[in-house]
Design an enzyme around this catalytic site. Structure first.
Site, PDB file in Angstrom:
ATOM      1  CE  LYS A  80     -23.060 -20.272  16.351  1.00  0.00           C
ATOM      2  NZ  LYS A  80     -21.611 -20.179  16.575  1.00  0.00           N
ATOM      3  CD  GLU A 126     -25.194 -20.292  19.325  1.00  0.00           C
ATOM      4  OE1 GLU A 126     -24.399 -19.593  19.988  1.00  0.00           O
ATOM      5  OE2 GLU A 126     -24.939 -21.446  18.981  1.00  0.00           O
TER       6      GLU A 126
HETATM    7  P1  13P Z   1     -20.972 -25.931  17.260  1.00  0.00           P
HETATM    8  O1  13P Z   1     -20.704 -25.560  15.836  1.00  0.00           O
HETATM    9  O2  13P Z   1     -19.974 -26.898  17.847  1.00  0.00           O
HETATM   10  O3  13P Z   1     -22.389 -26.328  17.498  1.00  0.00           O
HETATM   11  O4  13P Z   1     -20.762 -24.617  18.142  1.00  0.00           O
HETATM   12  C1  13P Z   1     -21.263 -23.419  17.723  1.00  0.00           C
HETATM   13  C2  13P Z   1     -21.462 -22.538  18.877  1.00  0.00           C
HETATM   14  O5  13P Z   1     -21.016 -21.415  18.867  1.00  0.00           O
HETATM   15  C3  13P Z   1     -22.242 -23.029  20.014  1.00  0.00           C
HETATM   16  O6  13P Z   1     -22.558 -21.968  20.854  1.00  0.00           O
END
Ligand code: 13P
Length: 326
Positions: free
Chosen positions: A213, A171
């Protein structure tokens, strides 16, 4: 690993990110005048996970370390409980941010001892892992050296995860804060992903068992611009096609501070417009899935049912959006 990846993104399904760190849950609860304690956090997670019907829409849930050791009211650990409902439990394994070279940027830490931690998580029944890198856009950030270091660590995380049988969710979050334009967000997103995939290739990571992600390509919140969903879809898909290899198993979006409605409508449009994009595309939202339920719950047992109804309602809509059916 492929079995896990398939389950996570089965048709109509996506992920719930319920992996708020201690710091983040204090912030989220604090906004509603609630005081986070391990027990209140546990009750909150139980409210979410026990919601009837969620297994139709959730392939997996990302948990925080505190939660994987906790039990529901029936004495079943949360990873076991979720598995029993056909939802794959995963775990956030990064350990937050640390200063990078004293220049104002913050890089993600947590590689030390990761392999040993994963062996323990495997015994608890967890099947996939997440690591978040946070990238701010300003006039001078992100710097090249910061992106190189941060993506290098993300690639190491992915490699170590796969070596231990976990599907990694990599991510790199481009933060919504700031006044930047959508064009600048596109430029930084493409640059970040290109560096990430170079590093993943250098580490010999199997992209067919990996999820990216990512944030959608959006103008900064401070710009005051809220683009139409078709614009978000066009620029996000263009950027992804420019930088993400076809072998990647799936792409899941974070909500990043968009409202639940925006995150739902934008996902719907991305799916409608995705054409022959080679990847599975779905959601991995925290705030956009939880915001309404958390505000209705307010820490009270008598609100659990109403909160669960709101959670299921939003999840149903987001799952429809994941199919481009809104
Ligand atoms: P949000 O959908 O609130 O952005 O969070 C996703 C997430 O896993 C952040 O690390």
């Amino acid at each position: 690993m492929n079995d896990t990846a398939q389950k996570l993104l089965a048709p109509g399904k996506g992920l719930l990110a319920a992996d708020e760190s201690t710091h983040t849950i204090v912030k989220r609860f604090g906004a509603l005048s609630l005081t986070s304690t391990p027990e209140l956090n546990r009750k909150y997670r139980e409210m979410l996970f026990a919601t009837p019907g969620i297994e139709q829409f959730l392939g997996g849930v990302i948990l925080f370390d505190e939660t994987v050791h906790q039990k529901n009211d029936d004495g079943i650990t949360f990873p076991e409980y979720l598995t029993g409902r056909g939802i794959v439990p995963g775990i956030k394994v990064d350990e937050g941010l640390e200063p990078f070279n004293g220049g104002g940027e913050q890089v993600t830490k947590g590689l030390e001892g990761l392999s040993d931690r994963l062996k323990k998580y495997s015994e608890l029944g967890l099947k996939f892992t997440k690591w978040r890198a946070a990238i701010s856009i300003t006039d001078i950030f992100p710097t090249d050296s910061f992106l190189q270091e941060n993506m290098e660590r993300l690639a190491r995380f992915a490699k170590i995860s796969q070596e231990n049988g976990f599907v990694p969710v990599t991510e790199p979050e481009i933060l919504l804060d700031g006044n930047h334009t959508s064009t600048r967000c596109e430029e930084i997103s493409v640059k970040t992903w290109k560096i990430l995939f170079e590093k993943l290739k250098a580490e010999n990571v199997d992209l067919t068992n990996l999820l990216l992600k990512t944030s959608m390509v959006l103008p900064g919140k401070g710009s005051g611009v809220i683009p139409a969903p078709f614009e978000v879809a066009q620029v996000t898909l263009r950027a992804l096609k420019n930088a993400v290899p076809a072998e990647v198993f799936g792409i899941v979006f974070l909500s990043g501070g968009q409202s639940p409605e925006e995150a739902t409508a934008n996902l719907n449009e991305i799916i409608k417009d995705k054409g022959d994009s080679p990847w599975q595309i779905s959601f991995s939202y925290a705030r956009a899935l939880q915001e309404e339920a958390m505000a209705a719950w307010l820490g009270k047992d008598e609100n659990v049912k109403a909160a669960q109804e709101l959670f299921l309602k939003r999840l149903t809509l987001v799952s429809k959006a994941r199919n481009g059916q809104l």
